[in-house]
Write a protein that holds these residues in place. Structure first.
Motif, PDB file in Angstrom:
ATOM      1  N   PRO A  41       0.838  -1.200   0.000  1.00 35.68           N
ATOM      2  CA  PRO A  41       0.000   0.000   0.000  1.00 35.68           C
ATOM      3  C   PRO A  41       0.872   1.248   0.000  1.00 35.68           C
ATOM      4  O   PRO A  41       2.086   1.172   0.245  1.00 35.68           O
ATOM      5  CB  PRO A  41      -0.777  -0.123   1.316  1.00 35.68           C
ATOM      6  CG  PRO A  41       0.111  -0.941   2.200  1.00 35.68           C
ATOM      7  CD  PRO A  41       0.834  -1.895   1.281  1.00 35.68           C
ATOM      8  N   GLY A  42       0.256   2.366  -0.242  1.00 34.63           N
ATOM      9  CA  GLY A  42       0.971   3.636  -0.229  1.00 34.63           C
ATOM     10  C   GLY A  42       0.193   4.695  -0.968  1.00 34.63           C
ATOM     11  O   GLY A  42      -1.035   4.631  -1.059  1.00 34.63           O
ATOM     12  N   PHE A  43       0.925   5.636  -1.528  1.00 32.02           N
ATOM     13  CA  PHE A  43       0.319   6.761  -2.226  1.00 32.02           C
ATOM     14  C   PHE A  43       1.052   7.020  -3.530  1.00 32.02           C
ATOM     15  O   PHE A  43       2.261   6.791  -3.636  1.00 32.02           O
ATOM     16  CB  PHE A  43       0.340   8.010  -1.341  1.00 32.02           C
ATOM     17  CG  PHE A  43      -0.500   7.840  -0.110  1.00 32.02           C
ATOM     18  CD1 PHE A  43      -1.848   8.163  -0.133  1.00 32.02           C
ATOM     19  CD2 PHE A  43       0.047   7.304   1.038  1.00 32.02           C
ATOM     20  CE1 PHE A  43      -2.637   7.964   0.992  1.00 32.02           C
ATOM     21  CE2 PHE A  43      -0.731   7.107   2.177  1.00 32.02           C
ATOM     22  CZ  PHE A  43      -2.080   7.440   2.148  1.00 32.02           C
ATOM     23  N   ILE A  44       0.308   7.496  -4.515  1.00 28.13           N
ATOM     24  CA  ILE A  44       0.836   7.733  -5.846  1.00 28.13           C
ATOM     25  C   ILE A  44       0.392   9.113  -6.311  1.00 28.13           C
ATOM     26  O   ILE A  44      -0.684   9.586  -5.925  1.00 28.13           O
ATOM     27  CB  ILE A  44       0.351   6.618  -6.808  1.00 28.13           C
ATOM     28  CG1 ILE A  44       1.071   6.651  -8.149  1.00 28.13           C
ATOM     29  CG2 ILE A  44      -1.161   6.667  -6.990  1.00 28.13           C
ATOM     30  CD1 ILE A  44       0.820   5.415  -9.004  1.00 28.13           C
ATOM     31  N   ALA A  45       1.218   9.755  -7.093  1.00 28.10           N
ATOM     32  CA  ALA A  45       0.872  11.018  -7.748  1.00 28.10           C
ATOM     33  C   ALA A  45       1.078  10.810  -9.243  1.00 28.10           C
ATOM     34  O   ALA A  45       2.129  10.336  -9.663  1.00 28.10           O
ATOM     35  CB  ALA A  45       1.753  12.147  -7.242  1.00 28.10           C
ATOM     36  N   LEU A  46       0.044  11.137 -10.014  1.00 27.69           N
ATOM     37  CA  LEU A  46       0.108  10.969 -11.460  1.00 27.69           C
ATOM     38  C   LEU A  46       0.160  12.326 -12.145  1.00 27.69           C
ATOM     39  O   LEU A  46      -0.611  13.237 -11.804  1.00 27.69           O
ATOM     40  CB  LEU A  46      -1.106  10.180 -11.966  1.00 27.69           C
ATOM     41  CG  LEU A  46      -1.257   8.766 -11.406  1.00 27.69           C
ATOM     42  CD1 LEU A  46      -2.547   8.136 -11.903  1.00 27.69           C
ATOM     43  CD2 LEU A  46      -0.056   7.910 -11.770  1.00 27.69           C
ATOM     44  N   ALA A  47       1.057  12.455 -13.115  1.00 29.89           N
ATOM     45  CA  ALA A  47       1.145  13.667 -13.928  1.00 29.89           C
ATOM     46  C   ALA A  47      -0.067  13.731 -14.856  1.00 29.89           C
ATOM     47  O   ALA A  47      -0.812  12.761 -15.008  1.00 29.89           O
ATOM     48  CB  ALA A  47       2.446  13.656 -14.727  1.00 29.89           C
ATOM     49  N   ALA A  48      -0.244  14.851 -15.508  1.00 33.30           N
ATOM     50  CA  ALA A  48      -1.384  15.049 -16.406  1.00 33.30           C
ATOM     51  C   ALA A  48      -1.431  13.998 -17.509  1.00 33.30           C
ATOM     52  O   ALA A  48      -2.521  13.607 -17.957  1.00 33.30           O
ATOM     53  CB  ALA A  48      -1.338  16.453 -17.002  1.00 33.30           C
ATOM     54  N   ASP A  49      -0.271  13.505 -17.933  1.00 34.06           N
ATOM     55  CA  ASP A  49      -0.230  12.490 -19.000  1.00 34.06           C
ATOM     56  C   ASP A  49      -0.403  11.066 -18.470  1.00 34.06           C
ATOM     57  O   ASP A  49      -0.314  10.096 -19.222  1.00 34.06           O
ATOM     58  CB  ASP A  49       1.068  12.606 -19.797  1.00 34.06           C
ATOM     59  CG  ASP A  49       2.322  12.290 -18.982  1.00 34.06           C
ATOM     60  OD1 ASP A  49       2.204  11.991 -17.766  1.00 34.06           O
ATOM     61  OD2 ASP A  49       3.415  12.352 -19.565  1.00 34.06           O
ATOM     62  N   GLY A  50      -0.633  10.922 -17.165  1.00 31.47           N
ATOM     63  CA  GLY A  50      -0.835   9.614 -16.558  1.00 31.47           C
ATOM     64  C   GLY A  50       0.430   8.946 -16.058  1.00 31.47           C
ATOM     65  O   GLY A  50       0.359   7.891 -15.422  1.00 31.47           O
ATOM     66  N   ALA A  51       1.583   9.541 -16.321  1.00 31.91           N
ATOM     67  CA  ALA A  51       2.848   8.980 -15.839  1.00 31.91           C
ATOM     68  C   ALA A  51       2.963   9.182 -14.331  1.00 31.91           C
ATOM     69  O   ALA A  51       2.450  10.162 -13.778  1.00 31.91           O
ATOM     70  CB  ALA A  51       4.033   9.646 -16.543  1.00 31.91           C
ATOM     71  N   ILE A  52       3.643   8.260 -13.681  1.00 30.15           N
ATOM     72  CA  ILE A  52       3.861   8.397 -12.240  1.00 30.15           C
ATOM     73  C   ILE A  52       4.847   9.530 -11.987  1.00 30.15           C
ATOM     74  O   ILE A  52       5.964   9.525 -12.500  1.00 30.15           O
ATOM     75  CB  ILE A  52       4.373   7.077 -11.633  1.00 30.15           C
ATOM     76  CG1 ILE A  52       3.306   5.982 -11.783  1.00 30.15           C
ATOM     77  CG2 ILE A  52       4.745   7.272 -10.157  1.00 30.15           C
ATOM     78  CD1 ILE A  52       3.752   4.607 -11.325  1.00 30.15           C
ATOM     79  N   ALA A  53       4.406  10.496 -11.191  1.00 32.30           N
ATOM     80  CA  ALA A  53       5.256  11.629 -10.825  1.00 32.30           C
ATOM     81  C   ALA A  53       5.870  11.433  -9.445  1.00 32.30           C
ATOM     82  O   ALA A  53       6.914  12.007  -9.140  1.00 32.30           O
ATOM     83  CB  ALA A  53       4.448  12.921 -10.853  1.00 32.30           C
ATOM     84  N   GLY A  54       5.216  10.624  -8.615  1.00 30.97           N
ATOM     85  CA  GLY A  54       5.718  10.375  -7.278  1.00 30.97           C
ATOM     86  C   GLY A  54       5.059   9.151  -6.685  1.00 30.97           C
ATOM     87  O   GLY A  54       3.942   8.778  -7.071  1.00 30.97           O
TER      88      GLY A  54
END
Length: 162
Positions: A41-54
């Motif tokens: 588990p955890g947390f994800i941040a997605l850029a506008a293009d859907g790529a993982i940013a964090g």
């Protein structure tokens, strides 16, 4: 800054590919155990293009939550801090009193980052990377800044109830 959210089951494939690119694979060794960070588990941040940013992945035990991986593609933009705070909030919600993380002796950037976010040095596992290298000879002898890669440092942040 891209929004963050909890990791969902549909994220595991992209997370595995992301960890392959950024970490050389999803398997992280913790105290001699092979942990599949892509399944945590955890947390994800997605850029506008859907790529993982964090991304932050977490492993829980009855006392604490441990940051297994933390990665912000664009450094010094605040996303790493936001992911750490998401992890701390989650640990508090689970009733856990501590947030733990580990890094290697050469990772001065991580040591600086975590200490500035309320973590304190907790434990030195002298020779831990040397032992891991015996099982995986691909682990480099020299780390960042030409520092011999030998030891693991744990840092802990005590979480308040609020």
């Amino acid at each position: 800054m891209p929004p963050t959210r909890a990791i969902e089951a549909s994220d595991h494939g992209p997370i595995r590919a992301f960890l392959d690119r950024r970490w050389g694979g999803p398997i992280v060794m913790l105290d001699g155990r092979a942990i599949d960070a892509a399944a945590l588990p955890g947390f994800i941040a997605l850029a506008a293009d859907g790529a993982i940013a964090g991304l932050v992945t977490l492993l829980d035990d009855p006392m604490q939550s441990e940051i297994v991986t933390l990665d912000a593609v664009q450094p010094q933009a605040g996303l790493g801090t936001r992911l750490v705070e998401c992890a701390a909030d989650r640990a508090r919600a689970l009733g856990l009193g501590r947030l733990l993380t580990r890094t290697t002796n050469d990772n001065l950037d991580a040591l600086r980052f975590y200490q500035r976010r309320g973590f304190r040095l907790h434990r030195l596992a002298a020779g831990a990377i040397d032992l891991e290298r015996e099982a995986n000879p691909a682990i480099a002898l020299l780390g960042r800044h030409g520092i011999p890669l030998r030891d693991e440092l744990s840092l802990v942040r005590v979480l308040s109830a609020g």
